[in-house]
Design a protein around this motif. Structure first.
Motif, PDB file in Angstrom:
ATOM      1  N   ARG A 151       8.835   3.801  -3.080  1.00 38.24           N
ATOM      2  CA  ARG A 151      10.015   3.046  -3.165  1.00 38.24           C
ATOM      3  C   ARG A 151      11.352   3.573  -3.924  1.00 38.24           C
ATOM      4  NH1 ARG A 151       8.152  -3.299  -2.996  1.00 38.24           N
ATOM      5  NH2 ARG A 151       7.412  -3.054  -0.735  1.00 38.24           N
ATOM      6  N   ALA A 152      10.949   3.811  -5.408  1.00 42.18           N
ATOM      7  CA  ALA A 152      11.987   4.709  -5.882  1.00 42.18           C
ATOM      8  C   ALA A 152      12.300   6.191  -5.444  1.00 42.18           C
ATOM      9  CB  ALA A 152      11.329   4.758  -7.587  1.00 42.18           C
ATOM     10  N   ASN A 153      11.051   6.604  -5.085  1.00 45.68           N
ATOM     11  CA  ASN A 153      11.377   8.004  -4.405  1.00 45.68           C
ATOM     12  C   ASN A 153      12.264   8.000  -3.281  1.00 45.68           C
ATOM     13  OD1 ASN A 153      10.663  10.943  -4.018  1.00 45.68           O
ATOM     14  ND2 ASN A 153       9.472  10.126  -2.384  1.00 45.68           N
ATOM     15  N   VAL A 154      12.044   7.120  -2.307  1.00 44.98           N
ATOM     16  CA  VAL A 154      12.966   6.867  -1.292  1.00 44.98           C
ATOM     17  C   VAL A 154      14.288   6.451  -1.523  1.00 44.98           C
ATOM     18  CG1 VAL A 154      13.452   5.296   0.876  1.00 44.98           C
ATOM     19  CG2 VAL A 154      11.151   5.977   0.497  1.00 44.98           C
ATOM     20  N   ALA A 155      14.448   5.722  -2.843  1.00 40.58           N
ATOM     21  CA  ALA A 155      16.031   5.538  -3.173  1.00 40.58           C
ATOM     22  C   ALA A 155      16.697   6.871  -3.607  1.00 40.58           C
ATOM     23  CB  ALA A 155      16.041   4.160  -4.319  1.00 40.58           C
ATOM     24  N   VAL A 156      15.896   7.526  -4.321  1.00 45.36           N
ATOM     25  CA  VAL A 156      16.419   8.911  -4.988  1.00 45.36           C
ATOM     26  C   VAL A 156      16.794   9.756  -3.713  1.00 45.36           C
ATOM     27  CG1 VAL A 156      16.032  10.944  -6.144  1.00 45.36           C
ATOM     28  CG2 VAL A 156      15.442   8.593  -7.072  1.00 45.36           C
ATOM     29  N   LEU A 157      15.986   9.804  -2.683  1.00 43.03           N
ATOM     30  CA  LEU A 157      15.875  10.757  -1.481  1.00 43.03           C
ATOM     31  C   LEU A 157      17.416  10.111  -0.684  1.00 43.03           C
ATOM     32  CD1 LEU A 157      12.337  11.250  -0.422  1.00 43.03           C
ATOM     33  CD2 LEU A 157      13.973  13.011  -1.591  1.00 43.03           C
ATOM     34  N   ARG A 158      17.380   9.035  -0.610  1.00 45.93           N
ATOM     35  CA  ARG A 158      18.675   8.349   0.149  1.00 45.93           C
ATOM     36  C   ARG A 158      20.011   8.897  -0.937  1.00 45.93           C
ATOM     37  NH1 ARG A 158      17.570   4.706   4.299  1.00 45.93           N
ATOM     38  NH2 ARG A 158      15.647   3.736   4.047  1.00 45.93           N
ATOM     39  N   GLU A 159      19.942   8.721  -1.974  1.00 46.68           N
ATOM     40  CA  GLU A 159      20.990   9.182  -2.877  1.00 46.68           C
ATOM     41  C   GLU A 159      21.275  10.615  -2.657  1.00 46.68           C
ATOM     42  OE1 GLU A 159      22.228   9.713  -7.782  1.00 46.68           O
ATOM     43  OE2 GLU A 159      20.633   8.550  -7.056  1.00 46.68           O
TER      44      GLU A 159
END
Length: 453
Positions: A151-159
């Motif tokens: 989830r943290a990875n997805v949040a960074v990728l969205r950013e």
């Protein structure tokens, strides 16, 4: 001692609702159906002893017969005399074996060795259940951390995707950069979904082993302090403590004593029988209406030839004894192999964990550097995405290494034969199979079990 933690504080735990590994092990020890079924099996094995001891005791049988008897007599003068009689007989017979070639004594020994072997089998199953509980607990804990990492990875990728779009609008990057960011985001979403699926499966396994779904799980520690500090000492300890070896040793005792039980069929049997009875006749033509009898009879039976059955059973018992000795040696070899494997794996997880921790630190520093360089135009979007993926992979390996580290320490303890309630100092009463054994060993009668069933 080492503790498993969620990387970078990815999981926040409410300690008031937390469940420790020790608490989960207590639940599994108390309610696991596999373990409780094995305990019931052992209680059934305990009953072999009173059944064998019954050979020392007298056998008492009471009998009663009564009925109607129609009698029709033809007299010399061709007259017919008829009557309806109501005879009845009551009696009691007592049989006591005095000597049967020590068959009873050896049968009792066989039953007692079976009880001891069964206790070790129960202890071995208990070790397996506790290890399964540790594995289920650590899998849920690790998979929860993996989901949060994804989830943290997805949040960074969205950013990164959002930033890339802004830079595309400003003309700083090309459409290729935005496509790369979108592709990595899609991969991240797929990885998150896969992690959530694995977490759901691990929770179901946890409920199966522990007896209820997981709540808030907290970090777990290794148990290296309970294991020997050298491989040679671990192998030596397992040869004296592992329940599989001890159980196989008792199985050899069972087989050896069974030879004597079989040989007893070739020896004489001495018994005594006492009986008393009363027979009542209602025929008025008889001179005696009541007959009382009492007798004590000794009997000696000497087997001469039974078609070869006893001899065959004796030879069979000897072959089964040879088999049990070979099985014992096989179990010893398997246990030694398991100890070496568990020891090497446990040591290997220490190295893997240290390497994973270093990798996460280095990957984090590298990502920060790449992002700074990218903002200055010295790095491309794909460089940032690759650095982010490297950090996510490093975190994944660290979480898995932390899980493997704890499981390996418990696996080594199990391989040595020390994975039980007392060694782990769990806050639960220890199940003592000898309690039921002493409750039923000298029971002469009664069909209710000590548990009231």
């Amino acid at each position: 001692m080492l503790c498993v933690v969620a990387v970078a504080n990815l999981v926040m735990i409410d300690l008031s609702a937390a469940e420790t590994l020790q608490e989960a092990l207590v639940k599994a020890y108390q309610v696991n159906p596999q373990l409780n079924a094995e305990r019931a099996r052992q209680r059934g094995t305990d009953e072999n002893v009173p059944q064998a001891l019954a050979g020392y005791r007298p056998q008492i049988v009471a009998s009663l017969s009564a009925g109607l008897q129609a009698v029709r007599n033809l007299l010399p003068d061709n007259t017919v005399q008829g009557a309806t009689l109501r005879p009845w007989t009551i009696g009691v017979t007592v049989n006591q074996i005095l000597y049967n070639g020590n068959k009873t004594a050896n049968s009792v020994r066989v039953a007692e060795f079976q009880v001891k072997s069964g206790r070790e089998a129960l202890r071995n199953v208990g070790q397996g259940v506790l290890l399964d509980a540790v594995t289920a607990y650590m899998n849920v804990l690790a998979n929860q951390a993996l989901v949060e990492a994804q989830r943290a990875n997805v949040a960074v990728l969205r950013e990164i995707q959002t930033t890339t779009k802004r830079r595309l609008d400003a003309g700083d990057v090309t459409p290729t950069d935005t496509a790369q960011a979108e592709a990595r985001l899609s991969r991240g979403l797929a990885d998150l979904n896969a992690a959530e699926v694995v977490l759901a499966i691990s929770k179901a396994t946890y409920a199966e082993v522990i007896g209820q779904p997981p709540s808030q799980l907290v970090p777990a520690s290794t148990v290296d302090g309970f294991s020997p500090n050298a491989l040679a000492a671990a192998r030596e300890a397992s040869s004296h403590e592992h329940p599989a070896i001890l159980g196989a040793t008792f199985d050899v005792d069972v087989a050896q004593t069974t030879i004597k039980v079989a040989e007893s069929s070739l020896l004489p049997t001495v018994s005594v029988q006492a009986s008393a009875s009363r027979a009542v006749q209602s025929d008025s033509t008889l001179s005696t209406t009541n007959t009382d009898q009492a007798s004590v009879i000794g009997q000696l039976n000497v087997p001469i030839y039974d078609g070869g059955t006893a001899a065959s059973q004796t030879r069979q018992a000897k072959e089964l004894t040879s088999q049990s000795r070979l099985v014992l040696e096989q179990v010893r070899n398997q246990t030694r192999t398991a100890v070496v494997s568990a020891w090497v794996s446990n040591e290997g997880t220490k190295v893997a964990l240290t390497a994973a921790e270093s990798e996460v630190r280095a990957a984090g520093i590298a990502l920060q550097g790449v992002r700074r360089e990218a903002s200055g135009g010295q790095r491309t979007t794909i460089d940032v995405l690759n650095a982010q993926q490297d950090l996510t992979n490093a975190r994944t390996r660290l979480i898995q290494s932390q899980r493997d580290r704890v499981i390996a320490s418990y696996t080594l303890l199990s391989a040595v034969g020390r994975l039980d309630v007392q060694v782990l100092k769990l806050e639960t009463p220890d199940y003592l199979p000898e309690v039921h054994y002493h409750q039923v060993r000298d029971a002469w009668h009664g069909v209710r079990t000590p548990s009231g069933q």
